[in-house]
Design a protein around this motif. Structure first.
Motif, PDB file in Angstrom:
ATOM      1  N   GLN A 151       2.588  12.029  10.059  1.00 16.49           N
ATOM      2  CA  GLN A 151       3.559  12.537   9.072  1.00 16.49           C
ATOM      3  C   GLN A 151       3.725  11.543   7.917  1.00 16.49           C
ATOM      4  OE1 GLN A 151       5.512  15.682   9.288  1.00 16.49           O
ATOM      5  NE2 GLN A 151       5.557  15.046   7.139  1.00 16.49           N
ATOM      6  N   ASP A 155       3.100  12.197   4.016  1.00 21.46           N
ATOM      7  CA  ASP A 155       4.161  12.012   3.014  1.00 21.46           C
ATOM      8  C   ASP A 155       3.764  11.021   1.926  1.00 21.46           C
ATOM      9  OD1 ASP A 155       5.670  13.761   4.525  1.00 21.46           O
ATOM     10  OD2 ASP A 155       6.896  12.189   5.457  1.00 21.46           O
ATOM     11  N   GLU A 198      -1.445  21.610  12.514  1.00 24.11           N
ATOM     12  CA  GLU A 198      -0.384  22.366  11.821  1.00 24.11           C
ATOM     13  C   GLU A 198       0.094  21.602  10.584  1.00 24.11           C
ATOM     14  OE1 GLU A 198       1.767  25.548  10.964  1.00 24.11           O
ATOM     15  OE2 GLU A 198       0.352  25.496  12.656  1.00 24.11           O
ATOM     16  N   LYS A 201      -2.037  21.772   7.390  1.00 24.29           N
ATOM     17  CA  LYS A 201      -1.991  22.976   6.547  1.00 24.29           C
ATOM     18  C   LYS A 201      -1.174  22.747   5.281  1.00 24.29           C
ATOM     19  CE  LYS A 201      -2.459  26.164  10.480  1.00 24.29           C
ATOM     20  NZ  LYS A 201      -1.716  27.106  11.340  1.00 24.29           N
ATOM     21  N   SER A 202      -0.229  21.818   5.331  1.00 27.25           N
ATOM     22  CA  SER A 202       0.627  21.569   4.163  1.00 27.25           C
ATOM     23  C   SER A 202       0.375  20.188   3.556  1.00 27.25           C
ATOM     24  CB  SER A 202       2.097  21.693   4.564  1.00 27.25           C
ATOM     25  OG  SER A 202       2.382  20.780   5.619  1.00 27.25           O
ATOM     26  N   THR A 203      -0.781  19.588   3.857  1.00 27.41           N
ATOM     27  CA  THR A 203      -1.083  18.237   3.367  1.00 27.41           C
ATOM     28  C   THR A 203      -2.323  18.292   2.488  1.00 27.41           C
ATOM     29  OG1 THR A 203      -0.149  17.292   5.395  1.00 27.41           O
ATOM     30  CG2 THR A 203      -1.552  15.851   4.073  1.00 27.41           C
ATOM     31  N   LYS A 204      -2.133  18.068   1.179  1.00 25.66           N
ATOM     32  CA  LYS A 204      -3.224  18.264   0.219  1.00 25.66           C
ATOM     33  C   LYS A 204      -4.456  17.411   0.550  1.00 25.66           C
ATOM     34  CE  LYS A 204      -4.259  18.185  -4.721  1.00 25.66           C
ATOM     35  NZ  LYS A 204      -3.776  17.853  -6.075  1.00 25.66           N
TER      36      LYS A 204
END
Length: 454
Positions: A151, A155, A198, A201-204
């Motif tokens: 994470q 970030d 998972e 999916k939201s990490t460029k």
């Protein structure tokens, strides 16, 4: 005309091949919304002036100042993230004692998520500040703390490949630091894989789960087989240690009557997405197996000087078609900088070629043909790391990610000795490789996003 998210203007250095750099002088680098290099335009091309006229007054146009250059972001293939807390200490004792006296007690503290967050946030920041845009991390046996590291990478914008470490063998691990049992180790690993997929999916820039048996002495046969099965099921990367030291190499031979490479392969752990650290004691058939399976080596030259009991014959392994990248091996290696490891890779290779025992005659002292040059060590830290991970990273090339570090050679506090405005660019490159310090790294970009500036 195509619209680009960012356009950069400047001179870049990248690897054309394992032994040769490519210099693109005053080129334009056109970056799309996915953070990929869509087009590179040389000053001679007709598009060059058109793009310049269109973009140069816009906020998304970035022109390097005089004395600044682009390098690809570095790819660190072997980092023990929790060990950042002990970096620079206890490097004067044998590997077995170092692990049991210092390292395992430290790693056991990562059940405390507040402590884990403090250390993991700092190591990711530190590596980014040192130009490392992609890192292959060992975490600890703790599933939650390992997820926290993934994470934090997501970030902060670093491309993190993270492994929840498996250490399930009661015989091979301390009582207060190991997986509860084999079933739990495999269940936690599978849950970790699914959670990181998972998050991805939201990490460029991407985060990736990595199947991570610490090394054979830490794991039961059942765990090794189970991890091989999980890697195949989810098509994940795999990492471990292989034939690192006299002790580790000898342990595996005694347990399996074969070398690490063949033992790992029996459990399905050598494949195209596998990266094995150290590998100092590979024999010819091990090398052939690595080449055949697409398994890569994480070469950790500083760490090897402390713990590996030998200098790895990198030039020989490369000549046999084995993929090789560079690793810091924090904290077996004290430095978080791949610049330092590039330099040590060259020095160690020269020591192997020349030999180190002055009581032997010169012709018997070393191993002929072992030296590598600075261009080759740079390849290991960039394109070689990208190839090892089977990702389009590590080169400044169309179709690759815009992962770069901007090096300033004229910084007053860390000026490089370049006194001629027309100095040969290959010489400028070598001076950067040997003399750049963290303060020379002014900006770091990952997947088209600025993640660090100084």
């Amino acid at each position: 005309m195509t619209e680009y998210m960012q356009i950069f203007l400047g001179t870049s250095f990248s690897s054309k091949s394992p032994k040769e750099i490519q210099i693109l002088k005053d080129h334009l680098y056109c970056i799309n919304t996915d953070g990929m290099i869509e087009k590179i335009v040389s000053p001679e091309e007709p598009d060059y002036q058109t793009l310049l006229a269109t973009y140069q007054d816009q906020d998304n146009f970035h022109r390097l100042a005089e004395g600044q250059y682009f390098l690809p972001g570095f790819i660190d293939l072997h980092v023990h993230a929790p060990q950042w807390a002990q970096s620079g200490t206890a490097l004067d004792i044998p590997l077995y004692d170092w692990l049991n006296t210092y390292t395992f007690p430290l790693e056991s503290k990562f059940s405390d998520l507040d402590f884990a967050k403090k250390v993991y946030s700092d190591v990711v920041d530190t590596l980014l500040a040192n130009g490392t845009t992609t890192a292959l991390y060992f975490a600890t046996v703790h599933k939650e703390a390992s997820l926290l590291l993934a994470q934090i990478c997501a970030d902060k914008g670093q491309r993190g490949l993270v492994g929840k470490v498996v250490m399930d063998d009661p015989q091979g691990n301390p009582e207060n630091y190991r997986d509860t049992d084999t079933d739990t180790a495999l269940k936690d690993t599978e849950e970790f894989i699914l959670a990181v997929k998972e998050l991805a999916k939201s990490t460029k820039q991407g985060v990736y789960p990595v199947v991570t048996p610490r090394f054979i002495p830490s794991c039961t046969n059942e765990a090794l087989q189970g991890l091989g099965d999980l890697a195949a099921k989810y098509d994940t990367h795999i990492q471990s240690h292989c034939s690192e030291s006299d002790w580790a190499h000898g342990y595996v031979q005694e347990r399996f009557q074969k070398n690490d490479a063949f033992a790992l392969h029996d459990f399905g752990l050598l494949r195209d997405k596998s990266v094995m650290a150290h590998c100092n004691f590979l024999e010819e058939e091990d090398v052939e197996l690595f080449a055949e399976t697409g398994t890569a080596i994480a070469h950790c030259p500083i760490s090897n000087a402390y713990f590996a009991n030998s200098v790895i014959p990198i030039a020989h392994f490369h000549s046999k078609g084995v993929e090789i990248g560079l690793g810091s091996d924090i904290s077996g290696g004290f430095s978080p900088s791949l610049f330092d490891n590039i330099r040590q890779a060259v020095m160690s290779s020269r020591m192997l070629e020349d030999g180190v025992n002055p009581s032997l005659p010169a012709q018997e002292r070393g191993l002929l043909g072992s030296r590598i040059k600075i261009d080759e060590a740079f390849y290991l830290a960039t394109a070689g790391g990208g190839k090892s991970l089977s990702l389009p990273i590590g080169r400044i090339l169309e179709g690759y990610t815009w992962d770069v570090q901007i090096i300033d050679t004229k910084l007053p506090s860390a000026r490089l000795p370049i006194f001629d405005g027309n100095e040969d660019l290959e010489d400028v490159f070598q001076k950067m490789m040997y003399l750049a310090r963290p303060e020379n790294i002014r900006e770091v970009w990952v997947q088209g996003e600025k993640v660090h500036s100084r």
